[in-house]
Structures are given as C-alpha cells and as structure tokens.
Motif scaffolding. Structure first.
Motif, PDB file in Angstrom:
ATOM      1  N   THR A   8       0.832  -1.206   0.000  1.00  0.00           N
ATOM      2  CA  THR A   8       0.000   0.000   0.000  1.00  0.00           C
ATOM      3  C   THR A   8       0.861   1.248   0.000  1.00  0.00           C
ATOM      4  OG1 THR A   8      -1.735  -1.162   1.201  1.00  0.00           O
ATOM      5  CG2 THR A   8      -1.806   1.243   1.255  1.00  0.00           C
ATOM      6  N   LEU A   9       1.891   1.265   0.843  1.00  0.00           N
ATOM      7  CA  LEU A   9       2.789   2.410   0.902  1.00  0.00           C
ATOM      8  C   LEU A   9       3.516   2.609  -0.411  1.00  0.00           C
ATOM      9  CD1 LEU A   9       4.341   1.925   4.448  1.00  0.00           C
ATOM     10  CD2 LEU A   9       2.743   3.690   3.759  1.00  0.00           C
ATOM     11  N   LEU A  10       3.931   1.502  -1.037  1.00  0.00           N
ATOM     12  CA  LEU A  10       4.674   1.589  -2.286  1.00  0.00           C
ATOM     13  C   LEU A  10       3.819   2.181  -3.389  1.00  0.00           C
ATOM     14  CD1 LEU A  10       7.271   0.985  -3.770  1.00  0.00           C
ATOM     15  CD2 LEU A  10       6.448  -1.322  -4.216  1.00  0.00           C
ATOM     16  N   VAL A 166      13.125  -1.718 -19.582  1.00  0.00           N
ATOM     17  CA  VAL A 166      13.441  -2.780 -20.547  1.00  0.00           C
ATOM     18  C   VAL A 166      14.572  -3.597 -19.950  1.00  0.00           C
ATOM     19  CG1 VAL A 166      14.173  -3.315 -22.886  1.00  0.00           C
ATOM     20  CG2 VAL A 166      12.713  -1.324 -22.466  1.00  0.00           C
ATOM     21  N   ASN A 167      14.234  -4.809 -19.556  1.00  0.00           N
ATOM     22  CA  ASN A 167      15.149  -5.624 -18.761  1.00  0.00           C
ATOM     23  C   ASN A 167      14.943  -7.084 -19.139  1.00  0.00           C
ATOM     24  OD1 ASN A 167      16.656  -6.897 -16.743  1.00  0.00           O
ATOM     25  ND2 ASN A 167      16.134  -5.342 -15.219  1.00  0.00           N
ATOM     26  N   LEU A 168      16.014  -7.761 -19.478  1.00  0.00           N
ATOM     27  CA  LEU A 168      15.905  -9.135 -19.972  1.00  0.00           C
ATOM     28  C   LEU A 168      15.418 -10.101 -18.893  1.00  0.00           C
ATOM     29  CD1 LEU A 168      16.338 -10.957 -22.438  1.00  0.00           C
ATOM     30  CD2 LEU A 168      18.683 -11.336 -21.666  1.00  0.00           C
ATOM     31  N   ASP A 169      15.907  -9.963 -17.670  1.00  0.00           N
ATOM     32  CA  ASP A 169      15.540 -10.923 -16.626  1.00  0.00           C
ATOM     33  C   ASP A 169      14.639 -10.336 -15.548  1.00  0.00           C
ATOM     34  OD1 ASP A 169      17.284  -9.223 -15.393  1.00  0.00           O
ATOM     35  OD2 ASP A 169      18.829 -10.729 -14.982  1.00  0.00           O
ATOM     36  N   GLY A 170      14.276  -9.051 -15.654  1.00  0.00           N
ATOM     37  CA  GLY A 170      13.373  -8.448 -14.684  1.00  0.00           C
ATOM     38  C   GLY A 170      13.981  -8.255 -13.306  1.00  0.00           C
ATOM     39  N   SER A 171      15.293  -8.330 -13.199  1.00  0.00           N
ATOM     40  CA  SER A 171      15.943  -8.204 -11.894  1.00  0.00           C
ATOM     41  C   SER A 171      16.005  -6.736 -11.462  1.00  0.00           C
ATOM     42  CB  SER A 171      17.363  -8.773 -11.953  1.00  0.00           C
ATOM     43  OG  SER A 171      18.143  -8.081 -12.921  1.00  0.00           O
ATOM     44  N   ASP A 172      16.016  -6.546 -10.154  1.00  0.00           N
ATOM     45  CA  ASP A 172      16.101  -5.213  -9.590  1.00  0.00           C
ATOM     46  C   ASP A 172      17.565  -4.782  -9.562  1.00  0.00           C
ATOM     47  OD1 ASP A 172      15.868  -2.849  -8.260  1.00  0.00           O
ATOM     48  OD2 ASP A 172      15.244  -3.712  -6.351  1.00  0.00           O
ATOM     49  N   ARG A 173      17.878  -3.752 -10.329  1.00  0.00           N
ATOM     50  CA  ARG A 173      19.248  -3.262 -10.393  1.00  0.00           C
ATOM     51  C   ARG A 173      19.371  -1.859  -9.788  1.00  0.00           C
ATOM     52  NH1 ARG A 173      20.670  -4.086 -16.612  1.00  0.00           N
ATOM     53  NH2 ARG A 173      18.540  -3.276 -16.791  1.00  0.00           N
ATOM     54  N   SER A 174      18.440  -1.553  -8.898  1.00  0.00           N
ATOM     55  CA  SER A 174      18.535  -0.272  -8.191  1.00  0.00           C
ATOM     56  C   SER A 174      19.519  -0.390  -7.025  1.00  0.00           C
ATOM     57  CB  SER A 174      17.157   0.139  -7.644  1.00  0.00           C
ATOM     58  OG  SER A 174      16.716  -0.783  -6.663  1.00  0.00           O
ATOM     59  N   LYS A 175      20.075   0.738  -6.612  1.00  0.00           N
ATOM     60  CA  LYS A 175      20.966   0.771  -5.461  1.00  0.00           C
ATOM     61  C   LYS A 175      20.800   2.115  -4.764  1.00  0.00           C
ATOM     62  CE  LYS A 175      25.665  -0.095  -3.834  1.00  0.00           C
ATOM     63  NZ  LYS A 175      27.063  -0.428  -4.191  1.00  0.00           N
ATOM     64  N   ILE A 176      20.123   2.077  -3.623  1.00  0.00           N
ATOM     65  CA  ILE A 176      19.831   3.297  -2.878  1.00  0.00           C
ATOM     66  C   ILE A 176      20.898   3.502  -1.811  1.00  0.00           C
ATOM     67  CG2 ILE A 176      18.093   4.549  -1.578  1.00  0.00           C
ATOM     68  CD1 ILE A 176      17.187   3.739  -4.371  1.00  0.00           C
ATOM     69  N   ILE A 177      21.498   4.682  -1.806  1.00  0.00           N
ATOM     70  CA  ILE A 177      22.530   5.007  -0.828  1.00  0.00           C
ATOM     71  C   ILE A 177      22.155   6.305  -0.099  1.00  0.00           C
ATOM     72  CG2 ILE A 177      24.334   3.887  -2.197  1.00  0.00           C
ATOM     73  CD1 ILE A 177      25.287   6.736  -2.963  1.00  0.00           C
ATOM     74  N   PRO A 208      12.646   1.560  -4.441  1.00  0.00           N
ATOM     75  CA  PRO A 208      12.086   2.241  -3.281  1.00  0.00           C
ATOM     76  C   PRO A 208      13.111   2.458  -2.172  1.00  0.00           C
ATOM     77  CG  PRO A 208      11.529  -0.075  -3.199  1.00  0.00           C
ATOM     78  CD  PRO A 208      12.298   0.127  -4.477  1.00  0.00           C
ATOM     79  N   ILE A 209      12.895   3.499  -1.392  1.00  0.00           N
ATOM     80  CA  ILE A 209      13.687   3.727  -0.191  1.00  0.00           C
ATOM     81  C   ILE A 209      13.261   2.716   0.866  1.00  0.00           C
ATOM     82  CG2 ILE A 209      14.187   5.364   1.672  1.00  0.00           C
ATOM     83  CD1 ILE A 209      13.713   7.622  -0.323  1.00  0.00           C
ATOM     84  N   ARG A 210      14.222   2.002   1.400  1.00  0.00           N
ATOM     85  CA  ARG A 210      13.928   1.032   2.461  1.00  0.00           C
ATOM     86  C   ARG A 210      14.903   1.256   3.615  1.00  0.00           C
ATOM     87  NH1 ARG A 210      13.638  -2.714  -2.042  1.00  0.00           N
ATOM     88  NH2 ARG A 210      11.483  -3.346  -2.444  1.00  0.00           N
ATOM     89  N   GLY A 211      14.378   1.278   4.813  1.00  0.00           N
ATOM     90  CA  GLY A 211      15.255   1.425   5.967  1.00  0.00           C
ATOM     91  C   GLY A 211      14.547   2.065   7.137  1.00  0.00           C
ATOM     92  N   ASP A 224      13.710   5.142  20.059  1.00  0.00           N
ATOM     93  CA  ASP A 224      12.680   5.738  19.207  1.00  0.00           C
ATOM     94  C   ASP A 224      13.007   5.378  17.772  1.00  0.00           C
ATOM     95  OD1 ASP A 224      12.964   7.787  21.674  1.00  0.00           O
ATOM     96  OD2 ASP A 224      10.916   7.822  20.900  1.00  0.00           O
ATOM     97  N   ILE A 225      12.019   4.843  17.060  1.00  0.00           N
ATOM     98  CA  ILE A 225      12.261   4.316  15.714  1.00  0.00           C
ATOM     99  C   ILE A 225      11.373   5.035  14.695  1.00  0.00           C
ATOM    100  CG2 ILE A 225      12.192   2.267  14.243  1.00  0.00           C
ATOM    101  CD1 ILE A 225      12.657   0.581  16.724  1.00  0.00           C
ATOM    102  N   TYR A 226      11.985   5.454  13.590  1.00  0.00           N
ATOM    103  CA  TYR A 226      11.266   5.995  12.443  1.00  0.00           C
ATOM    104  C   TYR A 226      11.465   5.045  11.261  1.00  0.00           C
ATOM    105  CZ  TYR A 226      10.978  10.441  14.982  1.00  0.00           C
ATOM    106  OH  TYR A 226      10.720  11.411  15.913  1.00  0.00           O
ATOM    107  N   GLU A 227      10.361   4.590  10.680  1.00  0.00           N
ATOM    108  CA  GLU A 227      10.431   3.744   9.488  1.00  0.00           C
ATOM    109  C   GLU A 227      10.344   4.640   8.255  1.00  0.00           C
ATOM    110  OE1 GLU A 227      10.722   0.479   9.159  1.00  0.00           O
ATOM    111  OE2 GLU A 227      10.428  -0.272  11.204  1.00  0.00           O
ATOM    112  N   PHE A 228      11.220   4.392   7.274  1.00  0.00           N
ATOM    113  CA  PHE A 228      11.188   5.198   6.063  1.00  0.00           C
ATOM    114  C   PHE A 228      10.069   4.731   5.129  1.00  0.00           C
ATOM    115  CE2 PHE A 228      15.831   5.941   6.974  1.00  0.00           C
ATOM    116  CZ  PHE A 228      15.654   7.261   7.340  1.00  0.00           C
ATOM    117  N   TYR A 229       9.425   5.700   4.523  1.00  0.00           N
ATOM    118  CA  TYR A 229       8.353   5.465   3.561  1.00  0.00           C
ATOM    119  C   TYR A 229       8.981   5.027   2.231  1.00  0.00           C
ATOM    120  CZ  TYR A 229       3.986   6.770   1.130  1.00  0.00           C
ATOM    121  OH  TYR A 229       2.823   6.781   0.393  1.00  0.00           O
ATOM    122  N   PRO A 230       8.436   4.000   1.572  1.00  0.00           N
ATOM    123  CA  PRO A 230       9.089   3.472   0.356  1.00  0.00           C
ATOM    124  C   PRO A 230       8.859   4.318  -0.889  1.00  0.00           C
ATOM    125  CG  PRO A 230       7.115   2.224   0.820  1.00  0.00           C
ATOM    126  CD  PRO A 230       7.276   3.189   1.964  1.00  0.00           C
TER     127      PRO A 230
END
Length: 343
Positions: A8-10, A166-177, A208-211, A224-230
């Motif tokens: 839902t968030l995504l 356009v991706n041959l294998d549908g793999s996720d090639r994102s890298k969030i830093i 998406p941002i995850r963390g 105290d914990i804050y969850e990041f929105y994706p």
C-alpha cells in the motif's frame, strides 16, 4: 511490517510523482479521475505488454479529451518531474497505432473510458529505463453564460506517468545510498533535534527507499524508531526520505486492516488513509522531548548502508539565564537606587 502495508505504501509513494502541469479543475463542471496515476512496467526485449489507462468523467458536462505522449525526467536535486515537449519513444502506441496520439475522444458525464495502450519492444532495444508521461488535454465542451451572453470553456491537463524498464531478466538493479544525513552535532536541551535524510539511486533502475532510523539515549534501553516510507527514487536521481514513527506505522497498519470493512460500508477508506499520511508522514524530522541532556545516538539504516551519528544536548539557554539573572538583578537594583536618588 506486513506485506500488505508495504504494498500500500509503495503504491501511494508512486503516486507522489506529479507533473508540472495545470490539473483539470475539481469542480462540478470539470472533474475527471485517472487511474493509474503512475505505472512501473517491466518489459523484456522482443516482448510486448498492454498498459491501459482508465478515465472517468465525474463532472456534469461532456469532455473532449486529447492524449499526448511526452518524455519526462526527474530533477537531479529534488526528484520532481520535469516534462519535455515531446517523446522520442516510438514503441508505446494506442491499440497498436502510434499515429493515434493526438486524436481526441469524448467522455460523457458519468461515463468511463479505457485508453488501450500497448508496448512492443524490439529484440535489440537497449536495456534501460524510459520515463514517459501520457498527458490528457481535457476540455469542457461549452458552458452557456446567459448573464454575459457568451460561452465559457474550462480546460486543464491531467497526466499518467509510465516508468518502462526494458530488462531481460526483470531483476532489480537499483541501489539506494545515503546522499546526505543532515544532523546537528550540538543542540540546546529545550530546542529538540531537527534532521533530514536524502537518498540517491546510483543503480540502473528505479527502486524504493527502504530502511529506518533509531534514536537511543543512555541509560534508557528504549529506542525511538522511524520507518522510512518506500518512495521510489528513479535511476540517477535523489530525493528527501520521508518516514513516520513506529507508533504511527502501527496505527496505519490498524487502519489498513479495516479497509474491506470500510469499503463494504461505503466509507472512503482511501481519503482517510491519505489524510492520515498527510498528517503523520514526515520529511523534516524533529526529535523532541521535554528536556534533552547528554549524548543521543542516531543509527541510520538505508538500503545496505548503516551509519551512526552522535548529537550532544546541553542546557545552553538555562545556563545563559542563570548567568544573566545576577547581572539583571544588579542592574535592576542600580536602576531603583538611581531613581530614588533623583527624587
């Protein structure tokens, strides 16, 4: 957190991509709903898929709608959408006819219309992401203005964004830093700690941002914990991370569990969810307590990265008041004596 909440968030975060255009007026005269506002599509080279867009005329008058295809690109600093004037992508068509772009159609009040988009990718097409916007130029077909003996035409533009990978294998090639973690080193005990987190995608496709971010203070064992929105970050782009407290995330989970019941009772679940996110979803974070003192450790986990920063809270304002009080007292006594002598 449960999978349903993350999905839902995504989906909601994808909806954050907004075109810099004039939206169709949300009035009784001119009101049109478009779905989906944003689509993320995987297509293999040499393959094709359908990607229909649904429109509904929720106004009182007949609308003339003209679809247009343009490219968009995210601003590298803010992640906001920048529309171009045209598109160089020739493989997205309307029912297989690329020349159908620019041909208008009519939607009467209360009626729906499906734009049958199809994507057909050649086998040798470059494997990368393509950012496209389908603009709908909406025009009200004339509103009689009897008082001024004239006709009024309302018009506007709504958009549906498509991210085509356009991706041959549908793999996720994102890298969030972590692009930037804006956090003070020293703060006043009565002022709180304000901070921001910026994320950057150095990968090859959107992701998406995850963390989360955890704040601890010795000797208390509680964090105290804050969850990041994706929120989605497009390849090569960056954006400010948003999030909410663990408590609010649990409240959102409880709300989401009531979705089916609310919809069955004709309650507007999505409007309620949207208001909850608008109120509780933060971009500029602020950690506040009645009184801060000592060292506070901020542990940031974003993607595969983790870093810890320490903030020292000291009672500067109280110290200043303590130092200033004797000085103020002496000045006040001096002032009183001076007045007494003059009398």
């Amino acid at each position: 957190m449960i999978k349903k909440i993350l999905l839902t968030l995504l989906l909601l975060s994808l909806g954050r991509l907004k075109a810099h255009s004039v939206l169709a007026q949300s009035t009784d005269a001119l009101s049109i709903n478009i779905s989906p506002p944003v689509s993320y599509l995987y297509v293999k080279p040499g393959a094709g898929i359908s990607a229909p867009i649904y429109l509904e005329n929720q106004g009182r008058y007949t609308l003339r709608v003209t679809p247009q295809l343009v490219d968009f690109w995210p601003n590298q600093e803010t992640g906001q959408v920048i529309l171009k004037q045209s598109s160089s992508f020739k493989h997205l068509s309307i029912a297989g006819d690329y020349h159908a772009w620019g041909k208008e159609f009519i939607i009467r009040p209360g009626e729906s219309y499906t734009l049958p988009l199809t994507i057909a990718i050649p086998a040798d097409f470059p494997q990368e992401e393509y950012y496209l916007s389908v603009l709908f130029n909406v025009e009200q077909m004339l509103i009689p203005d009897l008082e001024n003996n004239a006709n009024t035409i309302l018009s506007g533009v709504v958009a549906s964004h498509l991210i085509v990978s356009v991706n041959l294998d549908g793999s996720d090639r994102s890298k969030i830093i972590v692009k930037d973690f804006k956090l003070p080193k020293i703060v006043d005990s009565l002022m709180g700690i304000n901070f921001q987190v910026w994320a950057k995608n150095i990968g090859l496709n959107a992701g998406p941002i995850r963390g989360k971010l955890m704040i601890s203070h010795w000797p208390s064992p509680k964090e105290d914990i804050y969850e990041f929105y994706p929120d989605m970050v497009l390849a090569g782009s960056q954006r400010q991370a948003r999030g909410m407290s663990e408590e609010n995330l649990l409240n959102l989970k409880t709300l989401s569990e009531q979705e089916e019941l609310m919809l069955a009772n004709d309650q507007d679940f999505f409007e309620l969810q949207s208001k909850f996110l608008e109120k509780n979803l933060l971009a500029d974070f602020s950690y506040k307590k009645a009184f801060l003192l000592g060292a506070y450790d901020f542990r940031l986990e974003l993607g595969e990265e983790a870093q810890v920063e320490r903030v020292i809270a000291l009672p500067f304002s109280i110290i200043i008041i303590i130092i200033a009080l004797p000085v103020f007292y002496r000045f006040l006594i001096f002032l009183i004596k001076s007045i007494a002598i003059k009398k």
